[in-house]
Design a protein around this motif. Structure first.
Motif, short mmCIF file in Angstrom:
data_model
loop_
_atom_site.label_atom_id
_atom_site.label_comp_id
_atom_site.label_asym_id
_atom_site.label_seq_id
_atom_site.Cartn_x
_atom_site.Cartn_y
_atom_site.Cartn_z
N LEU A 1 0.83 -1.21 0.00
CA LEU A 1 0.00 0.00 0.00
C LEU A 1 0.86 1.26 0.00
CD1 LEU A 1 -2.79 1.39 0.33
CD2 LEU A 1 -2.49 1.16 2.81
N PHE A 2 1.82 1.34 0.92
CA PHE A 2 2.64 2.55 1.01
C PHE A 2 3.66 2.61 -0.12
CE2 PHE A 2 1.28 2.21 5.52
CZ PHE A 2 0.72 3.47 5.64
N PHE A 3 4.21 1.46 -0.52
CA PHE A 3 5.20 1.43 -1.58
C PHE A 3 4.61 1.89 -2.91
CE2 PHE A 3 6.72 -1.27 -5.13
CZ PHE A 3 7.97 -0.70 -5.31
N VAL A 4 3.46 1.33 -3.29
CA VAL A 4 2.83 1.71 -4.55
C VAL A 4 2.39 3.16 -4.52
CG1 VAL A 4 0.86 1.28 -6.07
CG2 VAL A 4 2.11 -0.65 -5.10
N THR A 5 1.79 3.59 -3.41
CA THR A 5 1.38 4.98 -3.30
C THR A 5 2.59 5.91 -3.34
OG1 THR A 5 -0.46 4.25 -1.90
CG2 THR A 5 -0.02 6.61 -1.98
N GLY A 6 3.67 5.51 -2.68
CA GLY A 6 4.89 6.31 -2.71
C GLY A 6 5.45 6.45 -4.11
N TYR A 7 5.38 5.37 -4.90
CA TYR A 7 5.87 5.44 -6.28
C TYR A 7 4.99 6.37 -7.11
CZ TYR A 7 7.57 4.03 -10.86
OH TYR A 7 8.11 4.04 -12.12
N LEU A 8 3.67 6.30 -6.90
CA LEU A 8 2.76 7.16 -7.65
C LEU A 8 2.97 8.63 -7.30
CD1 LEU A 8 -0.53 5.05 -7.44
CD2 LEU A 8 1.01 5.29 -9.40
N TYR A 9 3.39 8.90 -6.05
CA TYR A 9 3.62 10.27 -5.60
C TYR A 9 5.11 10.63 -5.64
CZ TYR A 9 -1.12 11.22 -3.95
OH TYR A 9 -2.47 11.46 -3.88
N ARG A 10 5.86 9.98 -6.52
CA ARG A 10 7.31 10.20 -6.55
C ARG A 10 7.69 11.63 -6.94
NH1 ARG A 10 5.57 7.25 -10.75
NH2 ARG A 10 6.20 7.75 -12.89
N ARG A 11 6.80 12.36 -7.59
CA ARG A 11 7.11 13.75 -7.95
C ARG A 11 6.77 14.73 -6.82
NH1 ARG A 11 8.51 13.44 -13.14
NH2 ARG A 11 7.58 11.80 -14.44
N ASP A 12 6.14 14.24 -5.78
CA ASP A 12 5.84 15.04 -4.59
C ASP A 12 6.83 14.62 -3.50
OD1 ASP A 12 4.87 16.16 -2.24
OD2 ASP A 12 2.77 15.79 -2.72
N ARG A 13 7.93 15.37 -3.37
CA ARG A 13 9.01 14.96 -2.47
C ARG A 13 8.53 14.75 -1.04
NH1 ARG A 13 12.37 17.36 1.08
NH2 ARG A 13 11.45 19.40 0.66
N GLU A 14 7.72 15.68 -0.54
CA GLU A 14 7.27 15.59 0.85
C GLU A 14 6.45 14.32 1.09
OE1 GLU A 14 7.44 18.05 3.57
OE2 GLU A 14 9.15 18.75 2.42
N ALA A 15 5.54 14.02 0.18
CA ALA A 15 4.71 12.82 0.34
C ALA A 15 5.51 11.55 0.06
CB ALA A 15 3.50 12.89 -0.58
N HIS A 16 6.33 11.59 -0.98
CA HIS A 16 7.08 10.40 -1.40
C HIS A 16 8.00 9.88 -0.30
CE1 HIS A 16 9.44 7.70 -3.92
NE2 HIS A 16 10.53 8.33 -3.51
N GLN A 17 8.80 10.75 0.28
CA GLN A 17 9.76 10.28 1.28
C GLN A 17 9.06 9.73 2.52
OE1 GLN A 17 12.25 13.66 2.08
NE2 GLN A 17 10.64 14.87 3.05
N ARG A 18 7.92 10.29 2.85
CA ARG A 18 7.18 9.79 4.00
C ARG A 18 6.50 8.45 3.71
NH1 ARG A 18 7.73 15.04 4.24
NH2 ARG A 18 7.79 16.14 6.24
N LEU A 19 5.94 8.33 2.52
CA LEU A 19 5.28 7.07 2.15
C LEU A 19 6.28 5.92 2.09
CD1 LEU A 19 2.92 8.50 -0.59
CD2 LEU A 19 2.16 7.22 1.43
#
Length: 244
Positions: free
Chosen positions: A139-157
């Motif tokens: 869940l977090f890995f896939v969402t983090g990949y989808l939000y990879r252009r949003d640094r703040e969200a990506h690093q937290r996910l």
């Protein structure tokens, strides 16, 4: 003039703190996993009394370890200000993380079908714990990949994917090293709440990723899974899911 310069300095400091924090968390998670699995995997040659490992477990362990090293490397690249190389390696991480999920599922289904439990817990209970870990990571890995252009969200996910989804099995094995069971829960919570506390200290607010992530982590906290896994209902469901 000073009012224009101070925010810029503050932002640079915060970025530097972010880099150190996420690298520290990645290293801490890797160390915890190494220590937790040291007797049964990494340093198994020095502990011959531990059970023999199948080829499937060796492959899973290799891919899992590679992912953790990759996770540390990616945070290190950001820490040394190499974001372009970090992004270039991103596609490799997508394949590697997917392999962790697929192999984890194969190991979980194989273990429950062979009635392999863990410590005082039967195979069906361990099956539930493992499935939730894998779902959480996915869940977090896939969402983090989808939000990879949003640094703040990506690093937290991506950090939530590791500290909520992957460190659980290693934590459970710390008991082999003499760590009291009552300490394991607080260690788990410390990893889970480290990010939100860091946000409060550096930003005076908690990012929404941490809010939703911690709520999800608490709702699926490992002791709750052990309690559910011991019920007849879950044993029946486990047999249906695993095709037993």
């Amino acid at each position: 003039m000073s009012t224009q310069v101070l925010p810029s300095i503050s932002l640079r400091k915060r970025v530097a703190y972010d880099r150190r924090f996420y690298l520290t968390m990645a290293i801490a998670a890797f160390v915890l996993i190494f220590v937790g699995f040291s007797r049964t995997y990494y340093l198994k040659a020095h502990f011959p009394m531990s059970p023999a490992l199948s080829l499937l477990v060796h492959i899973h362990g290799f891919v899992f370890t590679t992912w953790m090293l990759y996770f540390v490397l990616q945070n290190a690249l950001i820490a040394v200000n190499r974001p372009s190389l970090h992004r270039k390696l991103g596609i490799s991480g997508a394949f590697l993380g997917s392999a962790v999920i697929l192999l984890g599922l194969v190991v979980a289904f194989t273990a429950v079908r062979l009635h392999h439990g863990g410590g005082p817990y039967d195979a069906e209970t361990i099956f539930l714990v493992g499935l939730v870990d894998l779902f959480t990571f996915a869940l977090f890995f896939v969402t983090g990949y989808l939000y990879r252009r949003d640094r703040e969200a990506h690093q937290r996910l991506m950090m939530m994917a590791v500290v909520i989804g992957l460190i659980g099995p290693a934590l459970g094995r710390l008991g082999i090293h003499g760590v009291p069971p009552q300490v394991l829960g607080p260690i788990n919570l410390a990893f889970m709440f480290a990010g939100p506390v860091y946000d409060l200290v550096t930003r005076r607010r908690v990012h929404r990723v941490y809010i939703y992530g911690v709520l999800f982590g608490l709702a699926t906290f490992t002791p709750l899974r052990f309690a559910l896994g011991a019920t007849p209902w879950w044993h029946h469901m486990a047999h249906l899911i695993a095709g037993m």
